[in-house]
Design a protein around this motif. Structure first.
Motif, mmCIF file in Angstrom:
data_model
loop_
_atom_site.group_PDB
_atom_site.id
_atom_site.type_symbol
_atom_site.label_atom_id
_atom_site.label_comp_id
_atom_site.label_asym_id
_atom_site.label_seq_id
_atom_site.Cartn_x
_atom_site.Cartn_y
_atom_site.Cartn_z
ATOM 1 N N LYS A 189 0.838 -1.192 0.000
ATOM 2 C CA LYS A 189 0.000 0.000 0.000
ATOM 3 C C LYS A 189 0.877 1.247 0.000
ATOM 4 O O LYS A 189 2.001 1.218 0.487
ATOM 5 N N LYS A 190 0.327 2.324 -0.502
ATOM 6 C CA LYS A 190 0.983 3.625 -0.402
ATOM 7 C C LYS A 190 0.725 4.157 1.005
ATOM 8 O O LYS A 190 -0.402 4.120 1.490
ATOM 9 N N VAL A 191 1.779 4.639 1.666
ATOM 10 C CA VAL A 191 1.677 5.140 3.040
ATOM 11 C C VAL A 191 2.257 6.545 3.088
ATOM 12 O O VAL A 191 3.325 6.800 2.535
ATOM 13 N N GLU A 192 1.522 7.437 3.759
ATOM 14 C CA GLU A 192 2.007 8.800 3.942
ATOM 15 C C GLU A 192 2.018 9.128 5.429
ATOM 16 O O GLU A 192 1.043 8.884 6.130
ATOM 17 N N LEU A 193 3.147 9.647 5.891
ATOM 18 C CA LEU A 193 3.293 10.071 7.283
ATOM 19 C C LEU A 193 3.675 11.531 7.295
ATOM 20 O O LEU A 193 4.670 11.922 6.681
ATOM 21 N N GLN A 194 2.879 12.340 7.985
ATOM 22 C CA GLN A 194 3.219 13.743 8.194
ATOM 23 C C GLN A 194 3.699 13.892 9.631
ATOM 24 O O GLN A 194 2.954 13.589 10.562
ATOM 25 N N THR A 195 4.957 14.312 9.785
ATOM 26 C CA THR A 195 5.472 14.596 11.118
ATOM 27 C C THR A 195 5.253 16.077 11.385
ATOM 28 O O THR A 195 5.300 16.901 10.471
ATOM 29 N N MET A 196 5.012 16.404 12.650
ATOM 30 C CA MET A 196 4.603 17.759 13.009
ATOM 31 C C MET A 196 5.620 18.446 13.914
ATOM 32 O O MET A 196 6.320 17.799 14.681
ATOM 33 N N HIS A 197 5.646 19.781 13.812
ATOM 34 C CA HIS A 197 6.378 20.601 14.779
ATOM 35 C C HIS A 197 5.640 20.544 16.107
ATOM 36 O O HIS A 197 4.463 20.148 16.166
ATOM 37 N N ARG A 198 6.287 21.005 17.135
ATOM 38 C CA ARG A 198 5.680 21.022 18.469
ATOM 39 C C ARG A 198 4.351 21.772 18.484
ATOM 40 O O ARG A 198 3.410 21.387 19.165
ATOM 41 N N GLU A 199 4.251 22.879 17.724
ATOM 42 C CA GLU A 199 3.008 23.659 17.732
ATOM 43 C C GLU A 199 1.974 23.154 16.730
ATOM 44 O O GLU A 199 0.911 23.721 16.587
ATOM 45 N N GLY A 200 2.283 22.055 16.013
ATOM 46 C CA GLY A 200 1.282 21.406 15.175
ATOM 47 C C GLY A 200 1.436 21.595 13.686
ATOM 48 O O GLY A 200 0.705 20.981 12.924
ATOM 49 N N GLY A 201 2.361 22.422 13.210
ATOM 50 C CA GLY A 201 2.566 22.570 11.774
ATOM 51 C C GLY A 201 3.312 21.369 11.197
ATOM 52 O O GLY A 201 4.071 20.698 11.897
ATOM 53 N N VAL A 202 3.102 21.095 9.912
ATOM 54 C CA VAL A 202 3.754 19.959 9.259
ATOM 55 C C VAL A 202 5.244 20.252 9.092
ATOM 56 O O VAL A 202 5.627 21.284 8.537
ATOM 57 N N ALA A 203 6.095 19.361 9.598
ATOM 58 C CA ALA A 203 7.542 19.479 9.435
ATOM 59 C C ALA A 203 7.979 18.793 8.144
ATOM 60 O O ALA A 203 8.674 19.383 7.320
ATOM 61 N N HIS A 204 7.581 17.514 7.975
ATOM 62 C CA HIS A 204 7.925 16.737 6.782
ATOM 63 C C HIS A 204 6.746 15.854 6.397
ATOM 64 O O HIS A 204 5.975 15.420 7.260
ATOM 65 N N ILE A 237 10.958 5.899 -1.048
ATOM 66 C CA ILE A 237 10.343 6.897 -0.180
ATOM 67 C C ILE A 237 10.696 8.286 -0.689
ATOM 68 O O ILE A 237 11.776 8.490 -1.252
ATOM 69 N N THR A 238 9.759 9.209 -0.527
ATOM 70 C CA THR A 238 10.039 10.606 -0.820
ATOM 71 C C THR A 238 9.814 11.404 0.452
ATOM 72 O O THR A 238 9.086 10.970 1.354
ATOM 73 N N VAL A 239 10.435 12.564 0.534
ATOM 74 C CA VAL A 239 10.238 13.449 1.675
ATOM 75 C C VAL A 239 10.036 14.862 1.135
ATOM 76 O O VAL A 239 10.745 15.296 0.232
ATOM 77 N N ALA A 240 9.023 15.523 1.673
ATOM 78 C CA ALA A 240 8.724 16.907 1.291
ATOM 79 C C ALA A 240 8.783 17.764 2.543
ATOM 80 O O ALA A 240 8.293 17.368 3.605
ATOM 81 N N ALA A 241 9.379 18.919 2.415
ATOM 82 C CA ALA A 241 9.467 19.854 3.531
ATOM 83 C C ALA A 241 8.099 20.475 3.805
ATOM 84 O O ALA A 241 7.309 20.685 2.883
ATOM 85 N N GLY A 242 7.857 20.751 5.059
ATOM 86 C CA GLY A 242 6.650 21.442 5.460
ATOM 87 C C GLY A 242 6.942 22.914 5.658
ATOM 88 O O GLY A 242 7.881 23.467 5.091
ATOM 89 N N ALA A 243 6.157 23.534 6.514
ATOM 90 C CA ALA A 243 6.343 24.943 6.833
ATOM 91 C C ALA A 243 7.408 25.077 7.919
ATOM 92 O O ALA A 243 7.568 24.208 8.757
ATOM 93 N N ALA A 244 8.130 26.192 7.901
ATOM 94 C CA ALA A 244 9.134 26.459 8.926
ATOM 95 C C ALA A 244 8.449 26.619 10.277
ATOM 96 O O ALA A 244 7.344 27.173 10.374
ATOM 97 N N GLN A 245 9.102 26.132 11.310
ATOM 98 C CA GLN A 245 8.565 26.242 12.659
ATOM 99 C C GLN A 245 8.638 27.687 13.117
ATOM 100 O O GLN A 245 9.652 28.363 12.938
ATOM 101 N N GLN A 246 7.566 28.175 13.699
ATOM 102 C CA GLN A 246 7.527 29.533 14.221
ATOM 103 C C GLN A 246 8.000 29.516 15.657
ATOM 104 O O GLN A 246 7.352 28.931 16.524
#
Length: 147
Positions: free
Chosen positions: A63-78, A135-144
């Motif tokens: 199966k295709k699997v996607e994992l979004q890891t988050m910054h401490r305040e909840g924004g997507v890191a990767h 696997i691919t990795v995409a950057a999220g938003a910068a942590q504030q």
């Protein structure tokens, strides 16, 4: 809290998530890295992950699997995407032996009823590894940062 999607179905309340990419040892580095995602989720009535773990050899095993890891305040890191993944290890625990008194929040959830699964990436047959076809990795938003 991380967000996990397996074959288009979102798995709620990921308690813990890890991405592992290993290349063997320094004397014999592997040509194709071993790529795994390990997640812990609460035990629920859903059998989606268990059914996937016991799938017979064939197209239902992958199966295709996607994992979004988050910054401490909840924004997507990767955003990590395993293009063709399978269940390497599945463990369902009821009242894990590490249960301690006084645990609250995520600590209490991790030590009670949970499912821990290791999901591994597979290289499609007849392909050479190119760095992005497991696997691919995409950057999220910068942590504030505060202040």
């Amino acid at each position: 809290m991380a967000k996990l999607t397996i074959g288009g179905t979102e798995i709620p309340q990921v308690l813990r998530a890890k991405v592992h990419i290993t290349h063997g040892d320094s004397r014999d580095p592997l040509l194709v890295p071993i790529i795994e995602i390990e997640v812990t989720v609460p035990l629920t009535e859903s059998t989606l992950i268990a059914e996937w773990a016991k799938a017979p050899k064939g197209p239902d095993r992958f199966k295709k699997v996607e994992l979004q890891t988050m910054h401490r305040e909840g924004g997507v890191a990767h955003t990590w995407t395993l293009l063709q993944a399978w269940v390497k290890d599945f463990e369902e625990t009821e009242f894990a032996p590490e249960l301690t008194s006084g645990g609250t929040g995520v600590e209490a959830q991790l030590t009670n009823y949970h499912v821990r699964v290791t999901i591994a990436g597979a290289l499609l047959p007849n392909q050479d590894y190119n760095g992005n076809n497991i696997i691919t990795v995409a950057a999220g938003a910068a942590q504030q940062l505060p202040g």
